[in-house]
Design a protein around this motif. Structure first.
Motif, PDB file in Angstrom:
ATOM      1  N   ARG A 118      22.387 -20.285  17.507  1.00 36.93           N
ATOM      2  CA  ARG A 118      23.015 -21.201  18.469  1.00 36.93           C
ATOM      3  C   ARG A 118      22.810 -22.650  18.034  1.00 36.93           C
ATOM      4  NH1 ARG A 118      22.127 -21.530  25.081  1.00 36.93           N
ATOM      5  NH2 ARG A 118      23.440 -23.388  25.373  1.00 36.93           N
ATOM      6  N   LYS A 119      21.614 -22.964  17.566  1.00 34.93           N
ATOM      7  CA  LYS A 119      21.334 -24.316  17.071  1.00 34.93           C
ATOM      8  C   LYS A 119      22.272 -24.663  15.915  1.00 34.93           C
ATOM      9  CE  LYS A 119      18.648 -28.043  16.414  1.00 34.93           C
ATOM     10  NZ  LYS A 119      18.498 -29.124  17.421  1.00 34.93           N
ATOM     11  N   ILE A 120      22.472 -23.700  15.021  1.00 34.65           N
ATOM     12  CA  ILE A 120      23.356 -23.916  13.876  1.00 34.65           C
ATOM     13  C   ILE A 120      24.787 -24.149  14.342  1.00 34.65           C
ATOM     14  CG2 ILE A 120      24.369 -22.794  11.851  1.00 34.65           C
ATOM     15  CD1 ILE A 120      21.622 -21.340  11.549  1.00 34.65           C
ATOM     16  N   GLN A 121      25.256 -23.314  15.262  1.00 37.32           N
ATOM     17  CA  GLN A 121      26.638 -23.417  15.718  1.00 37.32           C
ATOM     18  C   GLN A 121      26.896 -24.689  16.524  1.00 37.32           C
ATOM     19  OE1 GLN A 121      29.124 -21.487  14.884  1.00 37.32           O
ATOM     20  NE2 GLN A 121      27.924 -19.983  13.755  1.00 37.32           N
ATOM     21  N   GLU A 122      25.897 -25.173  17.237  1.00 38.69           N
ATOM     22  CA  GLU A 122      26.102 -26.337  18.098  1.00 38.69           C
ATOM     23  C   GLU A 122      25.762 -27.661  17.425  1.00 38.69           C
ATOM     24  OE1 GLU A 122      23.837 -25.625  21.613  1.00 38.69           O
ATOM     25  OE2 GLU A 122      25.270 -24.162  22.432  1.00 38.69           O
ATOM     26  N   ASP A 123      24.713 -27.679  16.605  1.00 42.68           N
ATOM     27  CA  ASP A 123      24.208 -28.951  16.080  1.00 42.68           C
ATOM     28  C   ASP A 123      24.348 -29.116  14.571  1.00 42.68           C
ATOM     29  OD1 ASP A 123      23.421 -29.580  18.675  1.00 42.68           O
ATOM     30  OD2 ASP A 123      21.430 -28.694  18.402  1.00 42.68           O
ATOM     31  N   VAL A 124      24.560 -28.012  13.856  1.00 41.34           N
ATOM     32  CA  VAL A 124      24.708 -28.101  12.399  1.00 41.34           C
ATOM     33  C   VAL A 124      26.182 -28.055  12.015  1.00 41.34           C
ATOM     34  CG1 VAL A 124      24.191 -27.014  10.185  1.00 41.34           C
ATOM     35  CG2 VAL A 124      22.431 -27.131  11.957  1.00 41.34           C
ATOM     36  N   LEU A 125      26.875 -27.006  12.421  1.00 37.59           N
ATOM     37  CA  LEU A 125      28.313 -26.908  12.169  1.00 37.59           C
ATOM     38  C   LEU A 125      29.023 -27.612  13.321  1.00 37.59           C
ATOM     39  CD1 LEU A 125      30.754 -25.920  10.622  1.00 37.59           C
ATOM     40  CD2 LEU A 125      30.464 -23.669  11.682  1.00 37.59           C
ATOM     41  N   THR A 170      23.887 -32.226   7.720  1.00 41.40           N
ATOM     42  CA  THR A 170      22.842 -31.830   6.773  1.00 41.40           C
ATOM     43  C   THR A 170      21.467 -32.336   7.193  1.00 41.40           C
ATOM     44  OG1 THR A 170      23.367 -33.756   5.394  1.00 41.40           O
ATOM     45  CG2 THR A 170      24.439 -31.673   4.832  1.00 41.40           C
ATOM     46  N   THR A 171      21.421 -33.403   7.984  1.00 43.89           N
ATOM     47  CA  THR A 171      20.131 -33.902   8.476  1.00 43.89           C
ATOM     48  C   THR A 171      19.485 -32.871   9.392  1.00 43.89           C
ATOM     49  OG1 THR A 171      20.925 -36.196   8.357  1.00 43.89           O
ATOM     50  CG2 THR A 171      18.980 -35.773   9.703  1.00 43.89           C
ATOM     51  N   VAL A 172      20.260 -32.337  10.341  1.00 42.73           N
ATOM     52  CA  VAL A 172      19.741 -31.321  11.261  1.00 42.73           C
ATOM     53  C   VAL A 172      19.472 -30.017  10.520  1.00 42.73           C
ATOM     54  CG1 VAL A 172      20.225 -29.976  13.341  1.00 42.73           C
ATOM     55  CG2 VAL A 172      20.908 -32.385  13.225  1.00 42.73           C
ATOM     56  N   LEU A 208      18.556 -29.585   7.453  1.00 34.43           N
ATOM     57  CA  LEU A 208      17.322 -29.705   6.681  1.00 34.43           C
ATOM     58  C   LEU A 208      16.098 -29.511   7.571  1.00 34.43           C
ATOM     59  CD1 LEU A 208      15.956 -30.437   3.966  1.00 34.43           C
ATOM     60  CD2 LEU A 208      16.035 -32.830   4.687  1.00 34.43           C
ATOM     61  N   GLU A 209      16.116 -30.121   8.753  1.00 31.39           N
ATOM     62  CA  GLU A 209      14.955 -30.055   9.640  1.00 31.39           C
ATOM     63  C   GLU A 209      14.824 -28.693  10.326  1.00 31.39           C
ATOM     64  OE1 GLU A 209      12.541 -32.201  10.015  1.00 31.39           O
ATOM     65  OE2 GLU A 209      13.447 -33.602   8.589  1.00 31.39           O
ATOM     66  N   ALA A 210      15.940 -28.149  10.797  1.00 34.59           N
ATOM     67  CA  ALA A 210      15.882 -26.936  11.626  1.00 34.59           C
ATOM     68  C   ALA A 210      15.853 -25.646  10.822  1.00 34.59           C
ATOM     69  CB  ALA A 210      17.076 -26.913  12.584  1.00 34.59           C
ATOM     70  N   VAL A 211      16.390 -25.680   9.604  1.00 32.23           N
ATOM     71  CA  VAL A 211      16.526 -24.437   8.842  1.00 32.23           C
ATOM     72  C   VAL A 211      15.785 -24.505   7.504  1.00 32.23           C
ATOM     73  CG1 VAL A 211      18.150 -22.780   7.853  1.00 32.23           C
ATOM     74  CG2 VAL A 211      18.774 -24.041   9.924  1.00 32.23           C
ATOM     75  N   THR A 212      16.174 -25.436   6.653  1.00 34.37           N
ATOM     76  CA  THR A 212      15.657 -25.453   5.282  1.00 34.37           C
ATOM     77  C   THR A 212      14.155 -25.688   5.235  1.00 34.37           C
ATOM     78  OG1 THR A 212      17.802 -26.344   4.590  1.00 34.37           O
ATOM     79  CG2 THR A 212      16.003 -26.426   2.994  1.00 34.37           C
ATOM     80  N   ARG A 213      13.672 -26.711   5.933  1.00 30.09           N
ATOM     81  CA  ARG A 213      12.240 -27.011   5.888  1.00 30.09           C
ATOM     82  C   ARG A 213      11.407 -25.973   6.624  1.00 30.09           C
ATOM     83  NH1 ARG A 213      12.335 -33.644   6.572  1.00 30.09           N
ATOM     84  NH2 ARG A 213      12.869 -34.088   4.382  1.00 30.09           N
ATOM     85  N   GLN A 214      12.047 -25.171   7.463  1.00 29.78           N
ATOM     86  CA  GLN A 214      11.354 -24.062   8.121  1.00 29.78           C
ATOM     87  C   GLN A 214      11.414 -22.799   7.266  1.00 29.78           C
ATOM     88  OE1 GLN A 214       9.719 -24.981  10.829  1.00 29.78           O
ATOM     89  NE2 GLN A 214      10.698 -26.993  10.578  1.00 29.78           N
ATOM     90  N   ARG A 215      12.017 -22.953   6.087  1.00 32.72           N
ATOM     91  CA  ARG A 215      12.150 -21.861   5.116  1.00 32.72           C
ATOM     92  C   ARG A 215      12.861 -20.650   5.723  1.00 32.72           C
ATOM     93  NH1 ARG A 215      10.125 -23.367   0.709  1.00 32.72           N
ATOM     94  NH2 ARG A 215      10.387 -21.314  -0.251  1.00 32.72           N
ATOM     95  N   ARG A 216      13.926 -20.946   6.467  1.00 31.53           N
ATOM     96  CA  ARG A 216      14.744 -19.899   7.062  1.00 31.53           C
ATOM     97  C   ARG A 216      16.031 -19.746   6.256  1.00 31.53           C
ATOM     98  NH1 ARG A 216      13.497 -18.709  12.329  1.00 31.53           N
ATOM     99  NH2 ARG A 216      14.947 -16.978  11.973  1.00 31.53           N
ATOM    100  N   SER A 217      16.465 -18.529   6.079  1.00 34.80           N
ATOM    101  CA  SER A 217      17.683 -18.277   5.322  1.00 34.80           C
ATOM    102  C   SER A 217      18.911 -18.443   6.211  1.00 34.80           C
ATOM    103  CB  SER A 217      17.671 -16.866   4.731  1.00 34.80           C
ATOM    104  OG  SER A 217      17.677 -15.903   5.768  1.00 34.80           O
ATOM    105  N   LEU A 218      20.050 -18.651   5.567  1.00 36.28           N
ATOM    106  CA  LEU A 218      21.340 -18.713   6.242  1.00 36.28           C
ATOM    107  C   LEU A 218      22.222 -17.601   5.696  1.00 36.28           C
ATOM    108  CD1 LEU A 218      22.483 -22.463   6.331  1.00 36.28           C
ATOM    109  CD2 LEU A 218      21.909 -21.030   8.283  1.00 36.28           C
ATOM    110  N   SER A 219      23.177 -17.157   6.501  1.00 40.73           N
ATOM    111  CA  SER A 219      24.148 -16.171   6.033  1.00 40.73           C
ATOM    112  C   SER A 219      25.546 -16.606   6.433  1.00 40.73           C
ATOM    113  CB  SER A 219      23.856 -14.787   6.619  1.00 40.73           C
ATOM    114  OG  SER A 219      22.643 -14.271   6.118  1.00 40.73           O
ATOM    115  N   LEU A 220      26.509 -16.275   5.582  1.00 41.98           N
ATOM    116  CA  LEU A 220      27.918 -16.532   5.861  1.00 41.98           C
ATOM    117  C   LEU A 220      28.635 -15.196   5.959  1.00 41.98           C
ATOM    118  CD1 LEU A 220      28.713 -19.360   3.260  1.00 41.98           C
ATOM    119  CD2 LEU A 220      27.958 -19.628   5.622  1.00 41.98           C
ATOM    120  N   SER A 221      29.497 -15.050   6.950  1.00 40.95           N
ATOM    121  CA  SER A 221      30.283 -13.836   7.094  1.00 40.95           C
ATOM    122  C   SER A 221      31.699 -14.215   7.505  1.00 40.95           C
ATOM    123  CB  SER A 221      29.661 -12.907   8.139  1.00 40.95           C
ATOM    124  OG  SER A 221      30.350 -11.682   8.188  1.00 40.95           O
ATOM    125  N   VAL A 222      32.660 -13.408   7.094  1.00 42.83           N
ATOM    126  CA  VAL A 222      34.060 -13.696   7.372  1.00 42.83           C
ATOM    127  C   VAL A 222      34.674 -12.585   8.207  1.00 42.83           C
ATOM    128  CG1 VAL A 222      36.329 -14.135   6.383  1.00 42.83           C
ATOM    129  CG2 VAL A 222      34.288 -14.951   5.216  1.00 42.83           C
TER     130      VAL A 222
END
Length: 444
Positions: free
Chosen positions: A337-344, A363-365, A367-381
């Motif tokens: 939800r954070k990604i959908q609302e504040d990142v994308l 990319t600022t959000v 980096l802080e919410a996902v990358t620096r927390q060492r969380r992976s992302l996934s893309l699906s179509v």
């Protein structure tokens, strides 16, 4: 010789101040060595190709130099697309007459205002300078629209070509773009990550190309990254908007602007790598100082083009960006939800071909919410038609795991999501047919 070229819904007269300032400060030799280009942008019959050919004819009529690297050019906004089209249409990198190219707030990968057209962009921002009051320059606006096939193909010509167009020994190109929006009634045009008209990320001419192929093996999609050829100098400039950076509306507003302009128009091949480094350092500092405000945070313009294994465009699709819980394949609902609302933050489908989409990532959000927390992302179509519903032909793409996800590790995220730039993603999925679509039956 110095040539200055304006943008959409503008004329040469808007750039007399800039031209005279360049002469008075000794950046241009004298008035006799400055030409102001003037072209029609608000005529519905005119295309970018028309403007490029008309520019070539006007260049010849004015007897401007055509020897390799003999002319410096300054462009504003749409002028960036015009000059790139012209030089790649009529020259090769080795014969190009441009030596130094200064782009002020160029719309290299479009503007969020273009699809809003005349009633909004023109009236709100600057009014119209046109002899045809009911025309907007339809073809020009289509090229300026976010995720336009025109800007995609132009990048293939000069940034992903096997020939190098930019860098020492070629065109010394510098891109400057502001990070402040308009004031007054024009503030209605302001969007986060823009200068009021173009996105900082779409101005930059240093894109990345990612080819992501789900067709050959949907469970393990193949990835191929391609960096742009050559080198570009780029800087985000705080306090400048789309007009002031070109010395309009009492600009410039930042003390560094004229210094950057001077360096860009006096740079040598040997000095260019240092200019790139200096502008990179300036931009990094500016991003850090603006990181607490959404308007000036870092954003990436990500353009997705979706087609199938037969080369047909897939226009009805949904691209999901999500995160799973560590050590599982279950979706992390809170982080997603954070990604959908504040990142994308924004998605725009190109009007004439929705297979092209522009996605704006903060990319600022990220980096802080996902990358620096060492969380992976996934893309699906998810694409239509769904073969499981048609039972004839279509795509198997519903759900997070139906086609295999493009998983983005922390390392992938750091290389793929970079502020102030555009990434082009050429995405291919498999179209399938059920056996019942065509069968051979015995003669009875």
């Amino acid at each position: 010789m110095l040539v200055i070229i304006h943008g959409w819904s503008d004329t040469h007269s808007s750039f007399r101040t800039l031209g005279r300032r360049l002469v008075s400060e000794g950046i241009a030799d004298d008035v006799a060595h400055v030409r102001l280009g003037d072209y029609i942008s608000l005529d519905d019959a005119v295309t970018f190709n028309d403007i490029a050919h008309a520019l070539n004819a006007a260049w010849a009529r004015a007897s401007l130099p055509t020897q390799p690297r003999s002319v410096d050019v300054v462009v504003h906004s749409t002028g960036g697309l015009v000059i790139r089209h012209w030089m790649t249409e009529f020259f090769k990198p080795s014969t190009n007459p441009i030596r130094r190219l200064l782009m002020l707030a160029p719309a290299n990968f479009g503007s969020p205002l273009a699809h809003k057209g005349r009633s909004f962009a023109g009236r709100i921002i600057k009014g119209f300078k046109s002899d045809k009051p009911f025309q907007t320059g339809t073809h020009i606006l289509k090229g300026l629209e976010l995720a336009s096939p025109y800007s995609w193909e132009l990048a293939q010509r000069d940034r992903f070509s096997s020939d190098v167009w930019y860098g020492p020994g070629r065109v010394l190109c510098t891109v400057l773009v502001g990070t402040s929006g308009y004031s007054g009634i024009s503030a209605a045009a302001n969007e986060a990550g823009t200068d009021g008209t173009v996105r900082v990320s779409t101005a930059n001419l240093d894109p990345l190309l990612l080819r992501l192929d789900f067709a050959a093996n949907p469970e393990t999609p193949t990835r191929k990254l391609q960096a742009a050829n050559g080198a570009i100098a780029f800087a985000r400039v705080p306090h400048e908007n789309h007009s002031t950076i070109a010395l309009k509306e009492n600009g410039p507003k930042n003390d560094v602007t004229m210094d950057f302009i001077r360096r860009a128009l006096q740079i040598t091949d040997a000095q260019f790598p240092q200019l790139i480094a200096d502008l990179d350092a300036h931009s990094q500092k500016a991003r850090e100082q603006g990181a607490d405000k959404p308007f000036t945070q870092g954003y990436q313009n990500t353009v997705v083009r979706l087609s199938d294994n037969y080369g047909a465009f897939v226009k009805d699709f949904f691209l999901e960006v999500f995160s799973t819980r560590p050590g599982t394949d279950k979706v992390d609902d809170a982080l997603t939800r954070k990604i959908q609302e504040d990142v994308l933050t924004k998605v725009h489908a190109y009007g004439d071909n929705s297979a092209y989409r522009s996605l704006l990532f903060n990319t600022t959000v990220l980096l802080e919410a996902v990358t620096r927390q060492r969380r992976s992302l996934s893309l699906s179509v998810t694409a239509e038609p769904d073969i499981r519903l048609t039972r004839s032909a279509g795509y198997r793409t519903f759900g997070y795991n139906d086609i295999g996800n493009a998983d983005l590790t922390v390392s992938h995220q750091r290389s793929l999501f970079v502020p102030d730039r555009t990434v082009l993603i050429d995405l291919v999925i498999r179209r399938e047919q059920m056996p019942e679509v065509f069968e051979m039956r015995p003669l009875k």
